[in-house]
Design an enzyme around this catalytic site. Structure first.
Site, mmCIF file in Angstrom:
data_model
loop_
_atom_site.group_PDB
_atom_site.id
_atom_site.type_symbol
_atom_site.label_atom_id
_atom_site.label_comp_id
_atom_site.label_asym_id
_atom_site.label_seq_id
_atom_site.Cartn_x
_atom_site.Cartn_y
_atom_site.Cartn_z
ATOM 1 N N GLU A 82 0.849 -1.189 0.000
ATOM 2 C CA GLU A 82 0.000 0.000 0.000
ATOM 3 C C GLU A 82 0.887 1.242 0.000
ATOM 4 O O GLU A 82 1.868 1.273 0.738
ATOM 5 C CB GLU A 82 -0.903 0.028 1.238
ATOM 6 C CG GLU A 82 -1.913 1.169 1.152
ATOM 7 C CD GLU A 82 -2.905 1.186 2.324
ATOM 8 O OE1 GLU A 82 -2.753 0.411 3.278
ATOM 9 O OE2 GLU A 82 -3.828 1.990 2.256
ATOM 10 N N GLU A 118 -5.749 -2.981 12.517
ATOM 11 C CA GLU A 118 -5.430 -3.830 11.359
ATOM 12 C C GLU A 118 -6.412 -4.996 11.263
ATOM 13 O O GLU A 118 -6.833 -5.372 10.167
ATOM 14 C CB GLU A 118 -3.986 -4.345 11.426
ATOM 15 C CG GLU A 118 -2.913 -3.267 11.608
ATOM 16 C CD GLU A 118 -3.034 -2.082 10.673
ATOM 17 O OE1 GLU A 118 -3.527 -2.255 9.542
ATOM 18 O OE2 GLU A 118 -2.647 -0.962 11.077
ATOM 19 N N GLU A 151 -10.054 4.012 5.963
ATOM 20 C CA GLU A 151 -9.264 4.475 7.108
ATOM 21 C C GLU A 151 -10.097 5.242 8.134
ATOM 22 O O GLU A 151 -9.978 5.009 9.335
ATOM 23 C CB GLU A 151 -8.063 5.299 6.642
ATOM 24 C CG GLU A 151 -7.028 4.507 5.826
ATOM 25 C CD GLU A 151 -6.494 3.276 6.556
ATOM 26 O OE1 GLU A 151 -6.712 3.146 7.776
ATOM 27 O OE2 GLU A 151 -5.872 2.429 5.877
HETATM 28 N N1 TRP Z 1 -3.173 0.835 5.718
HETATM 29 C C1 TRP Z 1 -2.228 1.019 6.786
HETATM 30 C C2 TRP Z 1 -3.036 1.278 8.035
HETATM 31 O O1 TRP Z 1 -3.848 2.143 8.093
HETATM 32 C C3 TRP Z 1 -1.324 2.182 6.548
HETATM 33 C C4 TRP Z 1 -0.010 1.880 5.951
HETATM 34 C C5 TRP Z 1 0.882 0.966 6.360
HETATM 35 C C6 TRP Z 1 0.635 2.562 4.895
HETATM 36 N N2 TRP Z 1 2.013 1.056 5.621
HETATM 37 C C7 TRP Z 1 1.890 2.013 4.726
HETATM 38 C C8 TRP Z 1 0.249 3.592 4.084
HETATM 39 C C9 TRP Z 1 2.770 2.476 3.774
HETATM 40 C C10 TRP Z 1 1.132 4.064 3.122
HETATM 41 C C11 TRP Z 1 2.366 3.503 2.964
HETATM 42 O O2 TRP Z 1 -2.930 0.602 8.987
HETATM 43 ZN ZN ZN Z 2 -5.730 1.671 8.475
#
Ligand code: TRP
Ligand code: ZN
Length: 869
Positions: free
Chosen positions: A123, A300, A322
């Site tokens: 991500e 998570e 989110e």
């Molecule tokens: N989706 C993850 C969360 O909200 C966020 C996240 C983890 C993320 N690693 C990342 C976003 C690297 C951007 C880049 O828990």
């Molecule tokens: Zn998240």
């Protein structure tokens, strides 16, 4: 925009993909600098939106071979970011072989090595660093993944879903094959290979299925795994009970890694966590660590439904998963712990960081409309204001209505990639709620201001509240509309009792402000009540209300909501600070406030305050950042002078009581909510006592042998009081904990808070410390991040040394890890909000970055916005 970085993407330009990829088979042969990835996918044209050419994303890849339907394919174009296959069939099998280099990948995005273990972070757009693909969340595929690596070095080979095969290969290598039965977007893909200690457990779901739970940690860290495991089980149960959502695979794995850009990542069935957000034990961790870990493990886990089973159509919709998941993790923490304390934490984030984001060059709505680098939009606006918007819906619909809406949302969209509008439609359809005005919270940026006037007419026995909403332009949006703002209220009589609003002609304690100005009339009121407004922070707004100090202190004493008691205390203290701003060091804190503080301590000592953690919060002055939000131009020196003066006065005035607290409360070092609360109060008391050199023995004892929470609090108290003993305490702490990297981060944190003219040299000297590393984001944030965000006096030093220190670090990090650099730059972006001397010095640093030959997209987007117009 003209730049070396191509064009920004706009929400309004969204087009469905021309092709879908339904299945993906990956074969990953792990080697440090030459990992080979073979990818076989079934590609199908989107009949509604067809095209002849297939454009795949790919970055830092070496292309070895392309086959279409089994035949070598050469009709393609390739550049730094894309592979364009010309004239492909409408339905075909695509095979691509590429190579990448995990060892040299310091961006911590894609496939990389963390302390010898292979891991991935996809991500938002990291999958394209692993293979050429349609790397966008509305392309969802079923994955089958084979991993090959040296068996001795990498005994564990993990990916999403269930393991369906494994075995030995030649040359001491082995393999494992994983199948994930749920279709998913590429950003949820994960792969891990390494040697770990494993904590195993299991959970039986509400329908009776047994799920294996596995927590993978670095060798030797097993003692730090049980808390996260227990948190996971609590999260699984809570989601069943409160949201009726059950886990769906047979295994749930969490891996802890040291090198990670964020907190954690919700990859399907295989979460990857920053070790700092998962590892804890009673010796090495603070109460905050325990709390944070529980909430992130929950966060998570909750993504499994809000994010994974129902995912985002495109990255503009990030808040869909989110904002909602932050709301869910906040509720989880509040149901299991103290609701008021959790609310206070969340509101502090809003008032210190989110309001500042709205006031700066990066202002954006919770659903952004324009993005250059997606990594720049994992923001407090998308996450935390996003959660506030969900919370407002919850306030308007009630728990039952909200859950009805959630059920409708999940039923309608399971397995789909959807939009924020889809979420709102589900909520409104399930409840017959007209969301047309409410929806503007998704598209409008900025912090609304609500002005309040009250009138009491003794003759008519009427109390009237006049509320109006005001919206200033933001960097991204010149004009604004009125919003639907829920205003939860309570009216207190002079005895501090809450009036029943029903008896006074108002049906609901949540007023709905939707016009520019509205009046709310309360009848049969015989004396002027005291209004508690925006109870529990019922909307993310700034409130302007000339409430007297007496009224505010009345609320502190009597409001039903503990949050609102704290909120009124903060308003009272902020008011006093703002009133005395012109007097600098000579500022005097109001006697009535000091009296309230001693009453509070007396009540705590007498066991009449039920929550000592709340008392601790009530005793604290608003932070520099919270106070800054009151100004367009931040008077740095005046704010620090007055807050320092007030802190000193509180310490002197309450010395005896504070001293009594520390002698009466002893820390049993337990993890119960009560023990945690006790420590919170002790920590606050030490903060004041260090300033008056009282109970020094107690403070030093805590520093030496207290729990981690109090040891750190004691040293911090000495540092902030600029006490001569602080250096010795820091040295002693380092000697005791040098074997533990995560604890040493806490030590870096403390170092970053030091004041005095040698603080800059001290920091740069620490760059040479054996534990410091530019490549590890935890180290960089612990030292440089803490300095720039939590040490305003030094960061804003008038000679610009603080700004230069950050500038130097950013130049370095731009090459190593652009994501990390981009998170660190935040305090410089606000340059326009300071006096002209500081403006000039901050701007110099931004201009210096702007002309860097290889400025990353991440930094470019922010620097460019900060400097323009
Ligand atoms: N989706 C993850 C969360 O909200 C966020 C996240 C983890 C993320 N690693 C990342 C976003 C690297 C951007 C880049 O828990
Ligand atoms: Zn998240």
């Amino acid at each position: 925009m003209t730049s070396q970085h191509g064009n920004a993407k706009y929400l309004k330009d969204y087009q469905p993909p021309h092709f879908f990829i339904d299945t993906l088979t990956l074969d990953v042969d792990l080697q440090p600098t030459q990992t080979t990835v073979y990818a076989r996918s079934e590609v199908r044209s989107n009949g509604a939106n067809p095209a002849n050419d297939l454009v795949l994303d790919g970055i830092d890849l070496t292309l070895k071979e392309v086959k279409v339907d089994g035949h070598t394919f050469t009709n393609y174009d390739i550049n730094d970011e894309q592979l364009l296959l010309r004239d492909v069939p409408q339905h075909f099998v695509l095979e691509i072989t590429t190579a990448c280099s995990p060892q040299t990948n310091s961006s911590l995005e894609g496939l990389y090595l963390s302390d010898g273990a292979y891991c991935t972070q996809c991500e938002a757009e990291g999958f394209r660093k692993i293979t050429y693909f349609l790397d966008r969340p509305d392309v969802m595929a079923e994955y089958e993944v084979t991993i090959k690596a040296d068996k001795a070095q990498f005994p564990y080979l993990l990916s999403n879903g269930n393991k369906i095969a494994s075995g030995d290969l030649a040359d001491g290598r082995h393999f494992a094959t994983w199948h994930d039965p749920f279709k998913k977007p590429s950003y949820l893909f994960a792969l891990v290979a390494g040697d770990f200690d494993v904590l195993r457990d299991s959970y039986t779901t509400v329908s009776g299925r047994e799920v294996a739970l596995e927590l993978y940690v670095d060798k030797g860290n097993l003692s730090k795994a049980p808390h996260a495991m227990a948190s996971l089980k609590r999260a699984m149960q809570w989601d069943e009970q409160r949201f009726n959502l059950e886990y769906d695979l047979d295994v749930y794995m969490i891996v802890a890694v040291d090198f990670f850009n964020m907190g954690a990542m919700e990859n399907k069935g295989l979460n990857v966590f920053n070790s700092k957000c998962v590892l804890a034990n009673e010796e090495t961790s603070t109460d905050r660590d325990f709390h944070l870990i529980e909430s992130i493990v929950g966060h998570e886990y909750f993504h499994n439904w809000t994010g994974n089973r129902v995912t985002c159509r495109d990255w503009f919709q990030l808040s869909l998963k989110e904002g909602l998941t932050v709301f869910r993790d906040q509720e989880f923490s509040s149901d299991l712990g103290s609701r008021a304390l959790n609310r206070i934490d969340a509101v502090k984030v809003m008032r210190t960081h989110q309001f500042a984001e709205d006031a700066g060059p990066m202002a954006h709505p919770i659903r952004p409309e324009k993005v250059l680098e997606m990594n720049n939009f994992y923001t407090v606006t998308v996450y935390d204001k996003g959660a506030e918007v969900i919370r407002m819906l919850h306030t308007l619909l009630g728990e039952q209505g909200f859950q009805k809406g959630m059920q409708c949302y999940i039923e309608r969209h399971d397995g789909q990639a959807v939009t924020c509008d889809d979420f709102i439609s589900a909520m409104s359809d399930a409840n017959g709620f007209d969301a047309s005005q409410f929806k503007r919270w998704y598209s409008q940026s900025g912090t609304p201001q609500v002005h309040v006037q009250e009138q009491f007419d003794a003759q008519q026995q009427q109390y009237v509240l006049t509320l109006s909403q005001h919206h200033s332009p933001t960097a991204d949006q010149p004009s604004k509309d009125n919003l639907l703002i829920p205003v939860a209220i309570e009216l207190l009589d002079s005895q501090g009792k809450a009036l029943s609003l029903n008896a006074h002609g108002v049906a609901d304690n949540v007023l709905q402000l939707h016009q520019s100005e509205q009046q709310f009339v309360f009848d049969n009121i015989t004396e002027r009540p005291v209004a508690v407004l925006f109870e529990d922070f019922s909307a993310p707004v700034k409130v302007q209300f000339e409430q007297s100090l007496n009224d505010q202190l009345h609320i502190v004493r009597h409001a039903s909501s503990d949050f609102s008691r704290w909120d009124a205390q903060q308003s009272a203290l902020s008011g006093c600070i703002l009133d005395e701003l012109g007097r600098g060091e000579k500022a005097q804190l109001d006697e009535a406030v000091l009296a309230t503080l001693s009453d509070l301590l007396n009540a705590a000592l007498a066991g009449q305050e039920h929550d000592l953690a709340l008392v601790a919060e009530l005793l604290q002055l608003p932070s520099f950042d919270t106070l800054s939000a009151h100004f367009e131009q931040v008077p740095v020196d005046a704010i620090t002078a007055v807050t320092e003066a007030f802190a000193q006065q509180i310490a002197e005035h309450l010395q005896v009581l504070l001293s009594e607290v520390v002698t009466q409360l002893s820390d049993d070092k337990q993890q119960s909510q009560q023990s945690v609360a006790k420590r919170a109060l002790l920590a606050t008391c030490m903060g004041y006592l260090a300033r008056v050199d009282t109970q020094l023995e107690f403070i030093e004892t805590q520093a030496h042998q207290g729990s981690m929470t109090l040891s750190l609090a004691a040293i911090k108290a000495l540092i902030l009081a600029q006490h001569p003993r602080s250096s010795a305490m820091l040295d002693e702490f380092a000697a005791r904990w040098q074997h533990d990297t995560l604890v040493m981060d806490k030590w870096f944190n403390l170092q970053a808070l030091r004041k005095g003219s040698d603080s800059f040299a001290n920091l740069t000297r620490l760059y040479q410390h054996p534990h410091f590393s530019w490549r590890n984001p935890n180290r960089v944030r612990a030292l440089i991040g803490a300095f720039a965000m939590s040490n305003p006096t030094q960061f804003h030093a008038k000679d610009g040394q603080g700004y230069a220190l950050l500038g130097d670090a950013l130049v370095k990090l731009n090459d190593i890890n652009p994501q990390n650099a981009s998170r660190l730059i935040t305090p410089l972006l606000a340059w326009r909000r300071f006096d002209s001397t500081r403006q000039q010095l901050m701007k110099e640093q931004l201009e210096r970055l702007k002309v860097l030959p290889k400025l990353s997209k991440d930094l470019f987007e922010k620097v460019d916005k900060a400097l323009s117009e």
